[in-house]
Enzyme design. Structure first.
Site, PDB file in Angstrom:
ATOM      1  N   HIS A  95       0.862  -1.257   0.114  1.00 43.13           N
ATOM      2  CA  HIS A  95       0.005   0.056   0.098  1.00 43.13           C
ATOM      3  C   HIS A  95       0.832   1.289  -0.088  1.00 43.13           C
ATOM      4  O   HIS A  95       1.759   1.325   0.592  1.00 43.13           O
ATOM      5  CB  HIS A  95      -0.919   0.053   1.190  1.00 43.13           C
ATOM      6  CG  HIS A  95      -1.539   1.301   1.209  1.00 43.13           C
ATOM      7  ND1 HIS A  95      -2.750   1.470   0.257  1.00 43.13           N
ATOM      8  CD2 HIS A  95      -1.786   2.366   1.972  1.00 43.13           C
ATOM      9  CE1 HIS A  95      -3.357   2.634   0.594  1.00 43.13           C
ATOM     10  NE2 HIS A  95      -3.124   3.143   1.592  1.00 43.13           N
ATOM     11  N   SER A  96       0.554   2.105  -0.781  1.00 45.38           N
ATOM     12  CA  SER A  96       1.174   3.464  -0.773  1.00 45.38           C
ATOM     13  C   SER A  96       2.583   3.202  -1.230  1.00 45.38           C
ATOM     14  O   SER A  96       3.143   2.741  -2.336  1.00 45.38           O
ATOM     15  CB  SER A  96       0.958   4.194   0.337  1.00 45.38           C
ATOM     16  OG  SER A  96       1.218   5.771   0.403  1.00 45.38           O
ATOM     17  N   MET A  97       3.350   3.611  -0.381  1.00 45.24           N
ATOM     18  CA  MET A  97       5.084   3.406  -0.674  1.00 45.24           C
ATOM     19  C   MET A  97       5.256   1.983  -0.792  1.00 45.24           C
ATOM     20  O   MET A  97       6.153   1.557  -1.514  1.00 45.24           O
ATOM     21  CB  MET A  97       5.889   4.088   0.641  1.00 45.24           C
ATOM     22  CG  MET A  97       7.247   3.988   0.240  1.00 45.24           C
ATOM     23  SD  MET A  97       8.447   4.354   1.740  1.00 45.24           S
ATOM     24  CE  MET A  97       8.217   2.955   2.706  1.00 45.24           C
ATOM     25  N   SER A 123      -1.700  -0.905  -4.125  1.00 43.43           N
ATOM     26  CA  SER A 123      -2.722  -0.315  -3.240  1.00 43.43           C
ATOM     27  C   SER A 123      -2.309   1.076  -3.076  1.00 43.43           C
ATOM     28  O   SER A 123      -1.587   1.313  -2.814  1.00 43.43           O
ATOM     29  CB  SER A 123      -3.428  -0.982  -2.192  1.00 43.43           C
ATOM     30  OG  SER A 123      -4.279  -0.168  -1.472  1.00 43.43           O
TER      31      SER A 123
END
Length: 257
Positions: A95-97, A123
């Site tokens: 998720h994200s980074m 994500s």
């Protein structure tokens, strides 16, 4: 009971069958392995969740943070390669980074081990080559806290405690520096298929930036759009985990070496 394997990098919160598919989960900037505890609980025992713990936080808070996405991916790759029970049926979720870090780990699994994961789940993150001029890591502490609050990823009350600020912000700032200085050219591809998960109101990822993941794999890409902001994942956890479970239970998409 949490067990620690492959050095300090991997957490396993729930047991799973020996032949269960493995899902390696990568936290967001400032996040920790425990973000995926509920994922692990929901997917076990059908799926074995291996949650990554980055250095510089939680029980690794005395360790220096990793300076770049590449260095972080190298460390995680080495930890995964050392696991005696990793097996062939491996997928990655970030998720994200964490999505970008997971992408880089897939590159290393494919290039260095010849292992093509079953699937990469990304994500809340735009495609690796879609760069923005962002310098959140250069903000002062108040500015950094404001950014985190705006994304709804942290309880702002935590940062009201000076000791907690001093404990948490260095790792968060380091993660932002790592992801904001990351570079990837449009021609970099993996062989694993990609499932993209994105929020309708995520300020960090436009629909076009999410769709651009199609350019980073030679396999198929599916995009799932859900209501919500950057952490849509929290409010849509059952739907997200249903997507993951259905794809990992489809044995016809097994990986290979």
């Amino acid at each position: 009971m949490t067990s620690i394997t492959a050095g300090a990098w991997i957490r396993r919160y729930h047991s799973a069958a020996a032949d269960a598919p493995r899902l390696v989960c990568f936290p967001h900037a400032g996040g920790s392995a425990s973000f995926y505890f509920r994922h692990s609980a929901a997917l076990a025992p059908a799926v074995a969740v291996l949650a990554v713990q980055y250095p510089g936080r939680m029980e690794r808070h005395d360790e220096p943070c990793t300076g770049s996405v590449a260095d972080l991916a190298d460390g995680i790759f080495e930890a995964l390669a050392a696991l005696p029970d990793l097996g062939d049926d491996v997928s990655l979720f970030g998720h994200s980074m964490g999505a970008t870090v997971a992408f880089e780990v897939v590159r290393r699994l494919e290039d260095r081990l010849g292992h093509i994961p079953r699937r990469l789940f990304v994500s809340g993150r735009r495609a690796p080559s879609r760069r923005r001029e962002e310098r959140v890591h250069t903000l002062d502490d108040d500015g950094l806290v404001a950014e985190l609050t705006a994304l709804d990823g942290s309880d702002s009350r935590v940062f009201a405690d000076p000791e907690m600020r001093a404990l948490l912000l260095p790792a968060i700032r380091n993660d932002y520096r790592a992801i904001e200085t990351y570079r990837c050219t449009p021609d970099v591809t993996i062989s694993a298929p990609i499932t993209v998960l994105t929020g309708t109101n995520d300020p960090t990822t436009t629909p076009d930036e999410a769709d651009a993941w199609r350019g980073h794999t030679t396999a198929g890409v599916t995009v799932h759009t859900m209501t919500g902001g950057h952490f849509f994942l929290n409010e849509h956890r059952p739907a997200v985990l249903d997507i993951v479970a259905r794809l990992l239970s489809a044995r016809d998409g097994a990986p290979h070496r």
